[in-house]
Design an enzyme around this catalytic site. Structure first.
Site, mmCIF file in Angstrom:
data_model
loop_
_atom_site.group_PDB
_atom_site.id
_atom_site.type_symbol
_atom_site.label_atom_id
_atom_site.label_comp_id
_atom_site.label_asym_id
_atom_site.label_seq_id
_atom_site.Cartn_x
_atom_site.Cartn_y
_atom_site.Cartn_z
ATOM 1 N N THR A 42 0.729 -12.333 -0.611
ATOM 2 C CA THR A 42 0.964 -13.826 -0.679
ATOM 3 C C THR A 42 2.363 -13.785 -1.317
ATOM 4 O O THR A 42 2.769 -12.919 -1.523
ATOM 5 C CB THR A 42 -0.157 -14.149 -1.882
ATOM 6 O OG1 THR A 42 0.090 -13.326 -3.005
ATOM 7 C CG2 THR A 42 -1.505 -14.102 -1.343
ATOM 8 N N ASN A 90 2.051 6.502 6.112
ATOM 9 C CA ASN A 90 0.812 5.594 6.209
ATOM 10 C C ASN A 90 0.599 4.869 7.533
ATOM 11 O O ASN A 90 -0.267 4.913 8.030
ATOM 12 C CB ASN A 90 1.028 4.246 5.112
ATOM 13 C CG ASN A 90 0.566 4.844 3.733
ATOM 14 O OD1 ASN A 90 -0.501 5.096 3.556
ATOM 15 N ND2 ASN A 90 1.487 5.041 2.874
ATOM 16 N N HIS A 133 0.140 -0.549 -1.738
ATOM 17 C CA HIS A 133 0.925 -0.527 -2.737
ATOM 18 C C HIS A 133 0.435 0.762 -3.817
ATOM 19 O O HIS A 133 -0.723 0.891 -3.982
ATOM 20 C CB HIS A 133 0.962 -1.690 -3.915
ATOM 21 C CG HIS A 133 1.936 -1.709 -4.859
ATOM 22 N ND1 HIS A 133 3.293 -1.641 -4.808
ATOM 23 C CD2 HIS A 133 1.591 -1.352 -6.237
ATOM 24 C CE1 HIS A 133 3.692 -1.632 -6.282
ATOM 25 N NE2 HIS A 133 2.952 -1.505 -6.900
HETATM 26 C C1 GRF Z 1 3.834 4.238 -0.001
HETATM 27 O O1 GRF Z 1 3.554 4.989 -1.225
HETATM 28 C C2 GRF Z 1 3.394 2.881 -0.115
HETATM 29 O O2 GRF Z 1 2.224 2.940 -0.728
HETATM 30 C C3 GRF Z 1 4.557 2.220 -0.353
HETATM 31 O O3 GRF Z 1 5.814 2.812 0.137
HETATM 32 C C4 GRF Z 1 5.265 4.147 0.458
HETATM 33 C C5 GRF Z 1 5.619 4.148 2.041
HETATM 34 O O4 GRF Z 1 5.426 5.803 2.159
HETATM 35 N N1 GRF Z 1 4.396 0.810 0.003
HETATM 36 P P1 GRF Z 1 5.244 5.963 3.940
HETATM 37 O O5 GRF Z 1 6.571 5.407 4.332
HETATM 38 O O6 GRF Z 1 4.002 5.297 4.306
HETATM 39 O O7 GRF Z 1 5.181 7.493 3.895
#
Ligand code: GRF
Length: 218
Positions: free
Chosen positions: A141, A14, A109
């Site tokens: 939050t 991400n 999430h």
């Molecule tokens: C993602 O699925 C995100 O939604 C969750 O943890 C995962 C992280 O993946 N909070 P990355 O490290 O961004 O590849």
């Protein structure tokens, strides 16, 4: 231009999608730093390779959560970001930390909240037999995985899915919606009002997602 600090713990896909969006001009922010609570987080290499300053604060070296959170806040504040972006940051944050960044701390999430807060969301979605799953970008939050929702993307759960195929389908959407949500924040097109998110973006009422939807009628 607004600046952001990204917090990671692992793979960092991400985070990479945010850096890609910045590089392509689709996301008008400056990524001031990437911080991790794990030295071995893969995402640190990705960030460093793209010239983004990185810092590691190993949570195991702190006496307790409050001490770690205070050090993390200090590290973040050195960069004076407008927004703190949690991207796979696998630490529960104390109320004090969350309140310090109220309205400027977001998370992604991998479920359609409020369904499946916490861990193993894809496995639990399969166990429950839901036909629509997805991801959520939300303000953070003190209640875990429960803040005001900015943006969600839904995907179908298909016959034959396992945790890996479903996770991959959701992750593709995560990489679309997180840069978009951060962009709206950066452009002042969303704001928190009485615990809900208000938008100044044109909304589209043309789509409806029905899952499973068969390719051909039979
Ligand atoms: C993602 O699925 C995100 O939604 C969750 O943890 C995962 C992280 O993946 N909070 P990355 O490290 O961004 O590849």
């Amino acid at each position: 231009m607004k600046s952001i600090v990204i917090l990671i713990s692992g793979r960092g896909s991400n985070m990479a999608s945010l850096l890609d969006a910045v590089a392509s001009g689709a996301l008008p922010v400056r990524v001031a730093a990437v911080l991790s609570n794990r030295a071995e987080a893969k995402g640190l290499e990705t960030a460093a390779a793209r010239g983004v300053p990185t810092r590691v604060l190993d949570h195991q070296r702190f006496a307790d959560r409050a001490a770690f959170d205070a050090a993390m806040a200090e590290a973040i504040d050195e960069f004076s970001p407008d927004l703190v972006v949690l991207a796979g940051f696998m630490r529960i944050l104390s109320d004090g930390f969350v309140q310090r960044y109220a309205g400027r701390l977001v998370n992604i999430h991998p479920s359609l909240l409020p369904s499946f807060p916490g861990l193993h969301t894809h496995r639990r979605a399969l166990e429950e037999g839901v036909r629509v799953h997805g991801c959520t970008v939300h303000f953070v939050t003190p209640a875990l995985d429960h803040g005001p929702i900015i943006l969600q993307a839904a995907v179908p759960v298909l016959d034959g899915d396992d945790e890996a195929t479903l996770a991959a389908r959701v992750l593709t959407q995560e990489h679309q919606v997180y840069p978009l949500a951060v962009r709206w924040f950066a452009e002042d097109r969303l704001r928190l009002s009485n615990g809900r998110v208000e938008f100044a973006v044109a909304q589209d009422d043309s789509g409806v997602l029905i899952a499973p939807r068969a390719r051909r009628p039979h």
